[in-house]
Every structure is written in structure tokens, then in C-alpha cells.
Design an enzyme around this catalytic site. Structure first.
Site, mmCIF file in Angstrom:
data_model
loop_
_atom_site.group_PDB
_atom_site.id
_atom_site.type_symbol
_atom_site.label_atom_id
_atom_site.label_comp_id
_atom_site.label_asym_id
_atom_site.label_seq_id
_atom_site.Cartn_x
_atom_site.Cartn_y
_atom_site.Cartn_z
ATOM 1 C CG PHE A 1 -2.013 -1.033 1.112
ATOM 2 C CD1 PHE A 1 -1.735 -2.374 1.307
ATOM 3 C CD2 PHE A 1 -3.303 -0.653 0.775
ATOM 4 C CE1 PHE A 1 -2.728 -3.337 1.172
ATOM 5 C CE2 PHE A 1 -4.310 -1.606 0.641
ATOM 6 C CZ PHE A 1 -4.021 -2.953 0.837
ATOM 7 C CD GLU B 1 2.186 -3.878 15.145
ATOM 8 O OE1 GLU B 1 3.015 -3.937 14.222
ATOM 9 O OE2 GLU B 1 2.349 -3.149 16.147
HETATM 10 C C1 LIG Z 1 7.144 -2.708 11.508
HETATM 11 C C2 LIG Z 1 5.689 -2.810 11.724
HETATM 12 O O1 LIG Z 1 5.210 -3.857 12.123
HETATM 13 N N1 LIG Z 1 4.962 -1.718 11.418
HETATM 14 C C3 LIG Z 1 3.566 -1.522 11.810
HETATM 15 C C4 LIG Z 1 3.453 -0.298 12.701
HETATM 16 O O2 LIG Z 1 3.926 0.979 12.313
HETATM 17 P P1 LIG Z 1 4.719 1.710 11.095
HETATM 18 O O3 LIG Z 1 5.419 2.896 11.635
HETATM 19 O O4 LIG Z 1 5.558 0.751 10.348
HETATM 20 O O5 LIG Z 1 3.495 2.217 10.160
HETATM 21 P P2 LIG Z 1 3.598 2.886 8.727
HETATM 22 O O6 LIG Z 1 3.666 4.360 8.846
HETATM 23 O O7 LIG Z 1 4.682 2.235 7.953
HETATM 24 O O8 LIG Z 1 2.184 2.490 8.108
HETATM 25 C C5 LIG Z 1 1.905 1.150 7.720
HETATM 26 C C6 LIG Z 1 1.712 1.058 6.202
HETATM 27 O O9 LIG Z 1 0.540 1.802 5.822
HETATM 28 C C7 LIG Z 1 0.740 2.393 4.547
HETATM 29 N N2 LIG Z 1 0.666 3.874 4.653
HETATM 30 C C8 LIG Z 1 0.690 4.497 5.857
HETATM 31 C C9 LIG Z 1 0.567 5.887 5.941
HETATM 32 C C10 LIG Z 1 0.439 6.658 4.760
HETATM 33 O O10 LIG Z 1 0.335 7.893 4.749
HETATM 34 N N3 LIG Z 1 0.435 5.987 3.565
HETATM 35 C C11 LIG Z 1 0.551 4.627 3.481
HETATM 36 O O11 LIG Z 1 0.555 4.078 2.388
HETATM 37 C C12 LIG Z 1 2.110 1.922 4.047
HETATM 38 O O12 LIG Z 1 1.940 0.746 3.314
HETATM 39 C C13 LIG Z 1 2.846 1.644 5.345
HETATM 40 O O13 LIG Z 1 3.928 0.754 5.124
HETATM 41 O O14 LIG Z 1 2.068 -0.144 13.088
HETATM 42 C C14 LIG Z 1 1.168 0.035 12.011
HETATM 43 C C15 LIG Z 1 -0.219 0.170 12.593
HETATM 44 O O15 LIG Z 1 -0.280 1.241 13.432
HETATM 45 C C16 LIG Z 1 1.222 -1.130 11.042
HETATM 46 O O16 LIG Z 1 0.702 -2.290 11.647
HETATM 47 C C17 LIG Z 1 2.660 -1.348 10.604
HETATM 48 O O17 LIG Z 1 2.716 -2.475 9.753
#
Ligand SMILES: CC(=O)N[C@H]1[C@@H](OP(=O)(O)OP(=O)(O)OC[C@H]2O[C@@H](n3ccc(=O)[nH]c3=O)[C@H](O)[C@@H]2O)O[C@H](CO)[C@H](O)[C@@H]1O
Ligand SMILES: [Mn+2]
Length: 288
Positions: free
Chosen positions: A55, A237
């Protein structure tokens, strides 16, 4: 005699520093716990297809190039892979040269003004994708965070009916420290004395029918929470962790499969295969 016999049939003696099975006897995949030749001999003749979702909504579209290019080098090389890229900016999806048997489909998707909403809505989009297409077209599916990069081999050793991944930051900490949802009002609630591992939302996999059941259940529980005006501490998550508590994954991927570029590498990390890249949260997300 006994040791000789084990070295022939098993690899479990090679990693005394980590646990390589769960209490329900699911394997935990670490470097030196599998023989890739043996594994490829099982899966290659089956000519399997692995669906893989990314995504990339809003500014996260910028992560696509690196994650896709590195996937072409390291992810399921030699297998059929069908990438599904969900984005609100289809014109900004980079052109990446794909290997033989590999294809990419762009799905135009509405974005949201909250990153939490974008992240958790993956559950319902994957649910629909599996029902509409993947169930008839692919043998396995992975949902992967896009803000990531592959650094080393990730192959058929990762395949299983229902695959969960150990979160880099919570690996090795005690159960009470796991950042499960602790409010009983949420459907994702897990009490302090329950839980096996803390699983990352960034890597989920398995057979399409098994993953469908997972994403559908999480989506329904997210809907109930929404109606009750509560959002779990780590969105989908948290719901994933609840699901895995009562529906145990049949295979666990070690943190080699979900590392973080910001994190130092302890000695048990013999290889980093897939890792979260550094990002400026304030700059890249639509909201704090
Ligand atoms: C390492 C890990 O396990 N990461 C998890 C964690 O934070 P993360 O800090 O890894 O979350 P994140 O900001 O990467 O968002 C998860 C995913 O949503 C999508 N995205 C998000 C924001 C945006 O503006 N546009 C977009 O496309 C993108 O695919 C991203 O990889 O918690 C999230 C839920 O709160 C998700 O469960 C993530 O998978
Ligand atoms: Mn992420």
C-alpha cells in the site's frame, strides 16, 4: 553416532542461541535452520504464485521504487510473484523492470487524512482482493509494509498456511511489555497474563483462504471498535495480535524478516532480509 544422525536429518542443533519452534510446534525461521535446496525441491515443481501487496498512499508512494527493486533481487526469486500496488497516485508508481514470471497490478484506492486509517484499512482491501482475485490465482499471499527494503534472500522457507512475523523491537521482551491493546473495551484486548509473541503488522502471510479468514476477522473487529468509538493502540496490528493469540500461526518468521534500519544488530541476527527504512514521520504522514 547420534550427532551424525541429527546432522543428516535436522538443522536444529545449528542455532542454540535462539528458539526455533513455538510451544505449539510451529517453526521459527532463522538463518541456518533450513536447507534451501530441500525446500526449493518441494515448492519449485508446484509452480506456485505468490501474491504480494504493497500500500502506497500519499507520500508513501516514494518508497515503492526501492522496495520493488530490492524485491526483484531478493524476494521469492525463481518463483511467480504477482505484486498488487494500492495507491491513490497511480501515475507516480515507478516503472520497475520485473523478472520472468513476475507481474505488477496497480489498484487505484482512495486515501485518508489519517495514517492510522490508511494502515488499518489494509485489512478490508486485502479481504476484497483475496475474494475477488487472489483466491483463484495465487497459492500464497504476503502483505508487506511499503516503507521497507529487502537486503538479503527471502524465499520459499517463508511459506506456510498462516505466517506471522516477530516484531524487531519487541523480540525478546517479556509478555507484560508487549504493546498489545490493554483496554477491555476494544475487540483487540489481550490481558497481561496472555499472549505468546508480539507480531508485527508489517509482514503477514499464508494461504489465501487462511489469510482471508484473518483479514476478515480483523476487519469485523475493527468495525465493532469503530462503532464503539475506540481505536486500538496499534490499529490493525493490535487486532492481528489478538487473532494470532487464538488462531496460532503455523510458521513464524524471525526478526530477520522484519528488521528496522534504525536498530543495532545483535549477534543472533546473522542476516537482515527485510527491514523498515528510516522515515521522517512528521514529513511523510498526513497527520501526527
Ligand atoms: C514494523 C511494523 O510492524 N509496522 C507496523 C506499525 O507501524 P509503522 O510505523 O511501520 O506504520 P507505517 O507508517 O509504515 O504504516 C503502515 C503502512 O501503511 C501504509 N501507509 C501508511 C501511511 C500513509 O500515509 N500511507 C501509506 O501508504 C504503508 O503501506 C505503510 O507501510 O504499526 C502500524 C499500525 O499502526 C502497522 O501495523 C505497521 O505495519
Ligand atoms: Mn512501516
Amino acid at each position: 553416532m547420534r550427532l551424525v544422525y541429527f546432522s543428516y536429518t535436522s538443522t536444529w542443533l545449528s542455532r542454540p542461541d535462539v528458539s526455533t519452534t513455538t510451544k505449539w510446534l510451529a517453526p521459527i525461521v532463522w538463518e541456518d535452520t533450513f536447507d534451501l535446496t530441500v525446500i526449493d525441491n518441494i515448492y519449485k515443481p508446484q509452480n506456485i504464485t505468490v501474491a504480494t501487496t504493497f500500500f502506497a498512499l500519499g507520500k508513501y508512494v516514494r518508497f515503492l521504487k526501492e522496495v520493488l527493486e530490492s524485491a526483484e533481487q531478493h524476494f521469492m526469486v525463481g518463483y511467480r510473484v504477482h505484486y498488487y500496488v494500492f495507491t491513490d497516485l497511480p501515475d507516480e508508481v515507478p516503472t520497475v523492470t520485473l523478472g520472468e514470471g513476475r507481474q505488477l497490478t496497480v489498484k487505484k484506492t482512495a486515501s485518508s487524512n489519517r495514517w492510522q486509517e490508511i494502515s488499518l484499512r489494509r485489512m478490508e482491501m486485502i479481504e476484497k482482493l483475496i475474494e475477488d482475485e487472489v483466491i483463484n490465482k495465487a497459492d500464497y499471499i504476503f502483505s508487506l509494509d511499503v516503507d521497507s527494503k529487502f537486503y538479503a534472500h527471502w524465499g520459499a522457507e517463508s511459506l506456510g498456511d498462516l505466517v506471522g512475523t516477530l516484531h524487531a523491537w519487541l523480540y525478546g521482551t517479556s509478555r507484560e511489555q508487549f504493546t498489545y491493546e490493554r483496554r477491555p473495551e476494544s475487540q483487540a484486548f489481550i490481558p497481561l497474563d496472555e499472549g505468546d509473541y508480539y507480531y508485527g503488522g508489517a509482514v503477514i502471510g499464508g494461504r489465501p483462504d487462511k489469510v482471508l479468514k484473518l483479514v476478515k476477522t480483523c476487519r469485523m473487529n475493527l468495525d465493532v471498535d469503530r462503532a464503539n468509538k475506540i481505536e486500538a493502540v496499534w490499529q490493525e496490528e493490535s487486532h492481528l495480535n489478538k487473532y494470532f493469540l487464538y488462531n496460532k500461526p503455523t510458521k513464524l518468521l524471525s526478526p530477520e524478516y522484519l528488521w528496522d534500519d534504525r536498530k543495532g544488530k545483535p549477534s543472533f541476527m546473522k542476516v537482515v532480509r527485510f527491514s523498515q527504512v528510516e522515515k521522517n514521520y512528521a514529513e511523510i504522514r498526513p497527520n501526527p
